[in-house]
Each structure stands twice: as C-alpha cells, then as structure tokens.
Scaffold this motif. Structure first.
Motif, PDB file in Angstrom:
ATOM      1  N   THR B  86       0.851  -1.172   0.000  1.00 26.55           N
ATOM      2  CA  THR B  86       0.000   0.000   0.000  1.00 26.55           C
ATOM      3  C   THR B  86       0.893   1.230   0.000  1.00 26.55           C
ATOM      4  O   THR B  86       1.864   1.293   0.745  1.00 26.55           O
ATOM      5  N   ASP B  87       0.546   2.200  -0.866  1.00 35.49           N
ATOM      6  CA  ASP B  87       1.344   3.418  -0.945  1.00 35.49           C
ATOM      7  C   ASP B  87       0.986   4.377   0.190  1.00 35.49           C
ATOM      8  O   ASP B  87      -0.182   4.517   0.555  1.00 35.49           O
ATOM      9  N   ALA B  88       2.010   5.030   0.727  1.00 35.91           N
ATOM     10  CA  ALA B  88       1.798   5.964   1.826  1.00 35.91           C
ATOM     11  C   ALA B  88       2.571   7.252   1.607  1.00 35.91           C
ATOM     12  O   ALA B  88       3.602   7.266   0.928  1.00 35.91           O
ATOM     13  N   PHE B  89       2.055   8.342   2.176  1.00 41.30           N
ATOM     14  CA  PHE B  89       2.777   9.619   2.238  1.00 41.30           C
ATOM     15  C   PHE B  89       3.312   9.780   3.652  1.00 41.30           C
ATOM     16  O   PHE B  89       2.611   9.422   4.618  1.00 41.30           O
ATOM     17  N   LEU B  90       4.509  10.343   3.768  1.00 40.95           N
ATOM     18  CA  LEU B  90       5.040  10.675   5.086  1.00 40.95           C
ATOM     19  C   LEU B  90       5.081  12.188   5.229  1.00 40.95           C
ATOM     20  O   LEU B  90       5.547  12.887   4.324  1.00 40.95           O
ATOM     21  N   VAL B  91       4.559  12.692   6.350  1.00 43.18           N
ATOM     22  CA  VAL B  91       4.513  14.134   6.563  1.00 43.18           C
ATOM     23  C   VAL B  91       5.347  14.504   7.775  1.00 43.18           C
ATOM     24  O   VAL B  91       5.067  14.054   8.887  1.00 43.18           O
ATOM     25  N   ASP B 137       1.912  22.085   0.807  1.00 47.34           N
ATOM     26  CA  ASP B 137       0.875  22.753   0.024  1.00 47.34           C
ATOM     27  C   ASP B 137       0.362  21.896  -1.134  1.00 47.34           C
ATOM     28  O   ASP B 137      -0.776  22.044  -1.566  1.00 47.34           O
ATOM     29  N   SER B 138       1.222  21.018  -1.641  1.00 43.60           N
ATOM     30  CA  SER B 138       0.806  20.187  -2.787  1.00 43.60           C
ATOM     31  C   SER B 138       0.318  18.806  -2.339  1.00 43.60           C
ATOM     32  O   SER B 138      -0.056  17.975  -3.162  1.00 43.60           O
ATOM     33  N   MET B 139       0.306  18.565  -1.024  1.00 47.43           N
ATOM     34  CA  MET B 139       0.072  17.218  -0.499  1.00 47.43           C
ATOM     35  C   MET B 139      -1.331  16.671  -0.787  1.00 47.43           C
ATOM     36  O   MET B 139      -1.480  15.557  -1.300  1.00 47.43           O
ATOM     37  N   ALA B 140      -2.361  17.460  -0.470  1.00 44.69           N
ATOM     38  CA  ALA B 140      -3.735  16.962  -0.607  1.00 44.69           C
ATOM     39  C   ALA B 140      -4.053  16.627  -2.067  1.00 44.69           C
ATOM     40  O   ALA B 140      -4.610  15.565  -2.367  1.00 44.69           O
ATOM     41  N   ARG B 145      -4.733  12.558  -6.424  1.00 41.55           N
ATOM     42  CA  ARG B 145      -4.376  12.103  -7.762  1.00 41.55           C
ATOM     43  C   ARG B 145      -3.771  10.702  -7.734  1.00 41.55           C
ATOM     44  O   ARG B 145      -4.017   9.884  -8.608  1.00 41.55           O
ATOM     45  N   MET B 146      -2.965  10.419  -6.687  1.00 48.05           N
ATOM     46  CA  MET B 146      -2.264   9.140  -6.616  1.00 48.05           C
ATOM     47  C   MET B 146      -3.045   8.075  -5.830  1.00 48.05           C
ATOM     48  O   MET B 146      -2.553   6.975  -5.624  1.00 48.05           O
ATOM     49  N   HIS B 147      -4.251   8.433  -5.369  1.00 50.60           N
ATOM     50  CA  HIS B 147      -5.087   7.517  -4.581  1.00 50.60           C
ATOM     51  C   HIS B 147      -4.324   6.937  -3.375  1.00 50.60           C
ATOM     52  O   HIS B 147      -4.307   5.723  -3.166  1.00 50.60           O
ATOM     53  N   GLY B 171      -8.062  12.566   0.819  1.00 54.35           N
ATOM     54  CA  GLY B 171      -8.664  11.260   0.587  1.00 54.35           C
ATOM     55  C   GLY B 171      -8.008  10.081   1.285  1.00 54.35           C
ATOM     56  O   GLY B 171      -8.389   8.933   1.042  1.00 54.35           O
ATOM     57  N   ILE B 172      -7.008  10.351   2.143  1.00 52.03           N
ATOM     58  CA  ILE B 172      -6.381   9.198   2.799  1.00 52.03           C
ATOM     59  C   ILE B 172      -7.377   8.605   3.812  1.00 52.03           C
ATOM     60  O   ILE B 172      -8.273   9.276   4.312  1.00 52.03           O
ATOM     61  N   ARG B 173      -7.207   7.289   4.064  1.00 47.97           N
ATOM     62  CA  ARG B 173      -8.168   6.560   4.888  1.00 47.97           C
ATOM     63  C   ARG B 173      -7.612   6.122   6.233  1.00 47.97           C
ATOM     64  O   ARG B 173      -8.348   5.664   7.096  1.00 47.97           O
TER      65      ARG B 173
END
Lengths: 219, 219
Positions: B86-91, B137-140, B145-147, B171-173
């Motif tokens: 599963t793809d994830a973003f780290l903040v 700023d570009s995160m959401a 876009r990348m689901h 849209g993250i769950r």
C-alpha cells in the motif's frame, strides 16, 4: 511483595502522558481547574476511568469543581518519575538510534541519554547530536561504573539478544526494546517493547477491512 | 456491517508479526513443521492463545503434527496484507520522519512510502533517502491524484491536527500517528497511534517499583 511495591495497571500508565499533555495545553490557556468529564470528552474516554486513573497519583478532586490544573500536572510528573531524570545508554546508532538521540523531548519525560554505542568502526568516534559514539566493547564496564539503569536497544535484529545480554551484564535494570526480537533476559529485568511492525499490522488490517466495506454488495 | 467486514482482535493482530518473525528463523534453519506449543514457549505465551490467533488466518494445523512452516508464513503474510503493498505519504521530515524514510523494512510489511512532505522551505527540494521532500501545500492534491490511502504523521505536536485534516481532505483513509496528539478525525478514518511517551511511562514506573523492592525493609 512488600507494601512499597505496587503494580499499577499498564493501561493507566499509558493514559497518564495523554492527560498530562492536555493539562499543559489548559495551563497555557490559563485554565485554573479541570474536571474528569472535560478530560474524558477531549480524549474520548469514560469519565469514571479518568477519575480512577488520576487516583493512582494520590490526587483527589473536589466534587463539582474538579482538579487544580497545576497541582494535577505536578502530581502526574512526580508519579511518572519525570522529575528525577534517569540516565540511559543507547545501543545502535542507525537511523532510528540517531532519531532518538536527536529528540530533545525525552528529557522532559525524565530520560537522559548519556552515551551512545555501536559496533561499526565507521561510526565509533563520530559525533551524533552532541554525543560521541563509543564501541560496544566498552559498554558493560561503563554502564557498571556510571550505574546506568536503562538501555535503549536500536540495533539490527541479529545482534539484539547479544547486546541486551551485555547491557544486563553491565548492571542495567530495564531495556527499552525497539527491535522486533523477543528478548530472553532474567525475570528481574524490565523489558518494554516498541513494536512498529505490530502497530502497522493493526493499521493495515483495519484499512483492508474498511476498504472491503466500500465495495457495493452484489445480490 | 456486512459479512465481509470482520473485526479481528487487536492483540491477535499485534502478535502475528512476532509469530512470523519466529517462523522465518525456523524456515532459515530448515525446520519443516512447528507446533503451537513450540511457538508459545519461544514467545512466552499460552499455546491455546497461539492456536486461536493462527486460526484467524484460515490455516488449520494437524493434530500432533502442527503447521507446515512455509504454509503458515504464507498465510500470515496474506492475512496481514504484506503481499499487496500500500502506498503511503510521510509528513514531517524531522529526525523521526528521516529515520522512517531510511528504514527499508516497511516494504516487507506491505508499506511503500512514495513521497515525503514538509513545511520548512529549507527542507523542500532536498533529497532524503532517495525521495525529494515536497511542500505540504501540494500534499492533498497529490494524495487525491495518486489515490494514497495511508498518511504517516511525524510532525511537531502543534501542526499535527492541521496536517492530519489536510491528509483526510486528500482522501487518505488511515493515519499512522507518531505525534503525541489525540487527533480529531471523522469516524471512518483509521488512526493508529505510536505513543513513545506512553511506552516510556510504563518502563519508568516499572523500573521505579523494581528499585524500591531493592531497598531493605526497616523494622
């Protein structure tokens, strides 16, 4: 078992830092008092549970009023031992070890990382966040001499048991274990495991179940 | 609640990675089968508990024989979703965020950190462990876009809620929350908290109690 030794419920111990954090926010806003209900609502808990948790610190609230915020902050800090800092050794200066060395916040929680150790000749002698990385060969002797009580284990899985044994040999009494390894240590040694893989397993499984619920049901 | 959605007990989910780790060691040693009792003894658990935990994966052992090691490894990996990453973003690319980005082991657990974000202009545009740090700023928009389904939150406490809201907006769950903040998010969003201060509170308290027990009792 003597009168001095009481085992407090772990869930209570785990919740107290969250209360403390919320109380510090209230204190910053100048709020003088707080009720169990207020804490419970903020943290999504049951007020009776909050009252029972706070009782372990020895503080008793006033009916219909609650607790004095500064007094309750003080009681939690004293109870959790955050006022007397304990010296610790960190073993394993990889990515996670470096992150923990760089985190200033542990001092607030009474944990003082006084030295860092590694096996790798490339790391020994370098400075990481103000501490010189030392060889694990000198660790046990230094732990003994400095009366170190806590060892923080952030090494690769295959050297976790050996280095935990070495810490125990050096007289440490508690291991904060960030490795995925189940350590086999004498029963008197306290081991607290931080298992990121376990936390991730819960997250992944709940996410998978939640995504399944999205799919429209077919006849 | 439909038939597809079953909530498995969290303690079971938390224990499965430890079983998996032990099974991989057995596999490396060429052991073909393993019993619940063997796993239970190694990990200090009750054999009945181990059997019940393993049942959730759908694997049934043979009486007096146990489980085939490779089959059980496979069943746990499938059950925990480690086979589909599963793809994830780290903040938050501070010390902890950097440590998590540098840790290669998450991929083994089905977590793929595809991008990292930060607020700080000094960090944006730099490379950290092979990923370019991007502006929050570009995160959401990117998440949408990348689901992206998972957000890993390693930011300072005072921006935790705002950035969690932004992730949800994208849209993250599920949020893997490494901050000490109790997040207020819609009920459908899964939050898994990693609370180092809670873990440290348990360790410190047990250590203090263990040290008290050392002191010889007077009259």
């Amino acid at each position: 078992m003597d009168d001095n030794v009481r085992a407090f419920p772990e869930p209570t111990l785990r919740r107290l830092p969250a209360y403390h954090r919320f109380l510090k926010i209230l204190a910053a806003r100048g709020r003088p008092v707080v009720s169990c209900t207020h804490i419970a609502t903020e943290l999504g808990l049951d007020p009776t549970q909050v009252r029972k948790d706070i009782q372990v610190t020895g503080i008793v609230g006033k009916p219909r009023v609650g607790y004095l915020v500064p007094e309750l902050i003080d009681a939690i800090e004293t109870f959790l031992g955050w006022k007397n800092s304990t010296d610790a050794f960190l073993v394993g200066v990889g990515h996670l070890g470096t992150a923990l060395l760089g985190y200033g916040g542990f001092r607030e929680y009474g944990l003082n990382i006084v030295a860092a150790f590694d096996k790798s000749p490339e790391k020994i002698g370098t400075q990481v966040h103000g501490r010189e990385v030392q060889s694990v060969d000198s660790m046990a002797e230094l732990a003994q001499r400095m009366h170190i009580l806590i060892g923080i284990l952030t090494v690769p899985a295959d050297s976790a048991q050996d280095l935990a044994d070495l810490l125990v040999f050096g007289g440490i009494r508690a291991v904060w274990n960030f490795t995925p390894v189940k350590l086999h240590l004498p029963p008197a040694i306290i081991v607290e495991n931080v298992q990121l893989s376990a936390s991730l397993a819960v997250l992944s499984n709940k996410l998978a179940e939640s995504l399944k619920a999205d799919v429209p049901q077919e006849g």
